[in-house]
Design a protein around this motif. Structure first.
Motif, short mmCIF file in Angstrom:
data_model
loop_
_atom_site.label_atom_id
_atom_site.label_comp_id
_atom_site.label_asym_id
_atom_site.label_seq_id
_atom_site.Cartn_x
_atom_site.Cartn_y
_atom_site.Cartn_z
N GLU A 17 0.82 -1.21 0.00
CA GLU A 17 0.00 0.00 0.00
C GLU A 17 0.86 1.27 0.00
O GLU A 17 0.58 2.21 -0.75
CB GLU A 17 -0.94 0.01 1.21
N ALA A 40 -8.22 0.13 -9.99
CA ALA A 40 -9.11 -0.58 -9.07
C ALA A 40 -10.45 -0.87 -9.73
O ALA A 40 -11.01 -1.97 -9.57
CB ALA A 40 -9.31 0.25 -7.80
N LEU A 55 -15.88 3.88 -8.40
CA LEU A 55 -15.44 3.98 -7.01
C LEU A 55 -16.10 5.18 -6.36
O LEU A 55 -16.30 6.22 -6.99
CB LEU A 55 -13.93 4.12 -6.91
N PHE A 181 -15.64 -0.58 1.23
CA PHE A 181 -14.22 -0.80 1.50
C PHE A 181 -13.84 -0.13 2.82
O PHE A 181 -12.72 0.38 2.98
CB PHE A 181 -13.38 -0.28 0.32
N GLU A 183 -12.83 -0.10 6.78
CA GLU A 183 -11.72 -0.84 7.36
C GLU A 183 -12.12 -2.18 7.98
O GLU A 183 -11.26 -3.02 8.25
CB GLU A 183 -11.01 0.00 8.42
N PHE A 187 -11.63 -6.24 2.02
CA PHE A 187 -10.73 -5.38 1.26
C PHE A 187 -11.06 -3.96 1.65
O PHE A 187 -12.22 -3.55 1.58
CB PHE A 187 -10.92 -5.57 -0.25
N GLN A 188 -10.05 -3.18 2.06
CA GLN A 188 -10.38 -1.90 2.66
C GLN A 188 -9.38 -0.82 2.28
O GLN A 188 -8.25 -1.11 1.89
CB GLN A 188 -10.47 -2.04 4.18
N CYS A 189 -9.83 0.41 2.41
CA CYS A 189 -8.93 1.56 2.26
C CYS A 189 -9.28 2.60 3.32
O CYS A 189 -9.17 3.80 3.10
CB CYS A 189 -9.00 2.15 0.86
N GLY A 192 -14.32 3.78 1.97
CA GLY A 192 -14.45 3.73 0.51
C GLY A 192 -15.60 2.85 0.11
O GLY A 192 -16.17 2.11 0.92
N LEU A 246 -6.52 0.86 -2.07
CA LEU A 246 -7.48 -0.18 -2.45
C LEU A 246 -6.94 -1.06 -3.57
O LEU A 246 -7.17 -2.28 -3.57
CB LEU A 246 -8.79 0.48 -2.88
N THR A 247 -6.24 -0.48 -4.52
CA THR A 247 -5.67 -1.27 -5.61
C THR A 247 -4.74 -2.34 -5.06
O THR A 247 -4.77 -3.51 -5.49
CB THR A 247 -4.90 -0.36 -6.59
N GLN A 249 -4.92 -3.77 -2.23
CA GLN A 249 -5.76 -4.80 -1.60
C GLN A 249 -6.39 -5.72 -2.65
O GLN A 249 -6.36 -6.95 -2.51
CB GLN A 249 -6.86 -4.13 -0.78
#
Length: 381
Positions: A17, A40, A55, A181, A183, A187-189, A192, A246-247, A249
């Motif tokens: 990341e 992503a 997104l 997305f 936390e 899959f998280q950012c 998101g 995110l990408t 992840q």
């Protein structure tokens, strides 16, 4: 950070990341729809086989976009499960729509499709099934009912990315679907989301709404020589920093899902006999569903035992948590006609459900500690 040595959740990281974020910073483009946003989005479009992925800054905002795309107005009705997060209903209430609360099934805790048709009226505009814990709703029945009544289906797939129903990806049944997305997700950012557009009729308007009501996306594709305000909209684009995270992840999705599957099955295998002995209900995954391994939950025999169980686990430095309270019995839900007894299964399971610690980086040693603490629970409370 949690004060518990074994928290309920730890945001997962893959290790790449930071390098992707540094790359985004070096590019000189940190606002939305840069190269990482596109990367992503393409991953999701190609993996799921959907026509368009946008997104967003959260799943909540993706849901709000879906309500705007449908032009919901006061007097319109939207059917939602009472057992869900408040965003599922807020997005539609914001547009003036009236929520109609559906009960859930006793096995999967998903919207009860056998009770669905009775809730439809001439004012029904949408049905919003939530794939609880990443296990699919009965989408054949739900889509059949929706199609016969001319009602849109918007899947709240916050829990279900890369889960399947009868071999088909969750999020690809309704005309639109939303992803989270946050936390706490696989899959998280941090924060998101995404809006999946399965009906191409909605694609261009979705872009306009996401771009503050302008046709800016058409301008950048060279379809118009300038862009202007053409519709209602807001700012739902995540920054390139979030998209870069995110990408990283999504590129590791197979490894992440494999780790979570191992955690889930380890819990189930270790606790199955204990659960049978003490009448604890374990998760149910129907044969035609391939779950997304979003969480591991149990249904305790009573509220009192759930409270005692959580207290016991906390005393061991472990944080389990409960989940949704019935929306139809909330202060807002009652304003829309919710009353006790309207969704009996929701009211029952909400008091008894407990979720165990479950995160991508959970070690075998941590999981063993959780399991040993569970097996040591004193039922004489």
């Amino acid at each position: 950070m949690s004060s518990f040595p074994i928290p309920f959740n730890k945001p997962g990281v893959t290790g790449i990341e930071q390098s992707y974020i540094a790359e985004a910073i070096a590019s000189g483009h940190l606002s939305g729809d840069g190269s990482f946003t596109k990367r992503a989005s393409v991953i999701l479009q190609e993996a799921l086989g959907v026509p368009k992925v946008l997104l967003t800054t959260s799943c909540t905002h993706a849901l709000e976009m879906s309500a705007m795309i449908l032009d919901l107005k006061p007097g319109d009705e939207v059917i939602v499960p009472s057992f869900t997060f408040v965003s599922t209903v807020n997005a539609f209430v914001l547009r003036g729509a009236t929520p109609v609360f559906a009960d859930v099934r006793e096995d999967t805790l998903n919207m009860d499709e056998t009770k669905l048709e009775a809730l439809i009226t001439p004012r029904t505009r949408a049905i919003v099934p939530v794939h609880y814990a990443g296990v699919a709703c009965e989408m054949d029945a739900i889509m059949d009912i929706a199609n016969r009544h001319g009602v849109e289906v918007i899947e709240d797939n916050a829990h279900g990315l890369f889960g399947k129903y009868k071999g088909k990806w969750l999020g690809t049944f309704g005309s639109m679907a939303t992803q989270s997305f946050h936390e706490t997700k696989n899959f998280q950012c941090g924060e998101g989301g995404a809006l999946l557009i399965n009906d191409p009729r909605h694609a261009e308007r979705a872009e306009i709404i996401r771009e503050k009501g302008t046709n800016r996306s058409r301008f950048f594709r060279g379809q118009v020589d300038k862009y202007t305000w053409v519709d209602v909209g807001s700012s739902y684009l995540p920054s390139e920093v979030l998209a870069a995270f995110l990408t990283a992840q999504l590129e590791q999705r197979e490894a992440i899902q494999s780790a979570r599957a191992n955690l889930w099955h380890t819990y189930y295998d270790a606790l199955d006999d204990w659960a049978c002995e003490f009448h604890v209900r374990m998760p149910v995954v129907p044969e035609d569903c391939e779950q997304a391994y979003h969480m591991f939950y149990m249904l305790m025999p009573s509220l009192e035992l759930r409270t005692a169980f959580i207290d016991h686990m906390k005393s061991r430095g472990i944080l389990p948590v409960f989940h949704y309270l019935p929306l139809h019995l909330s202060d807002m839900g009652r304003k829309f006609g919710g009353e006790p007894g309207a969704c009996p299964v929701t009211e029952d399971i909400s008091d008894r459900l407990v979720r165990l610690p479950f995160y991508n980086s959970m070690t075998p040693e941590e999981q063993t500690r959780v399991i040993e603490a569970i097996l040591d629970f004193d039922w004489k409370v």
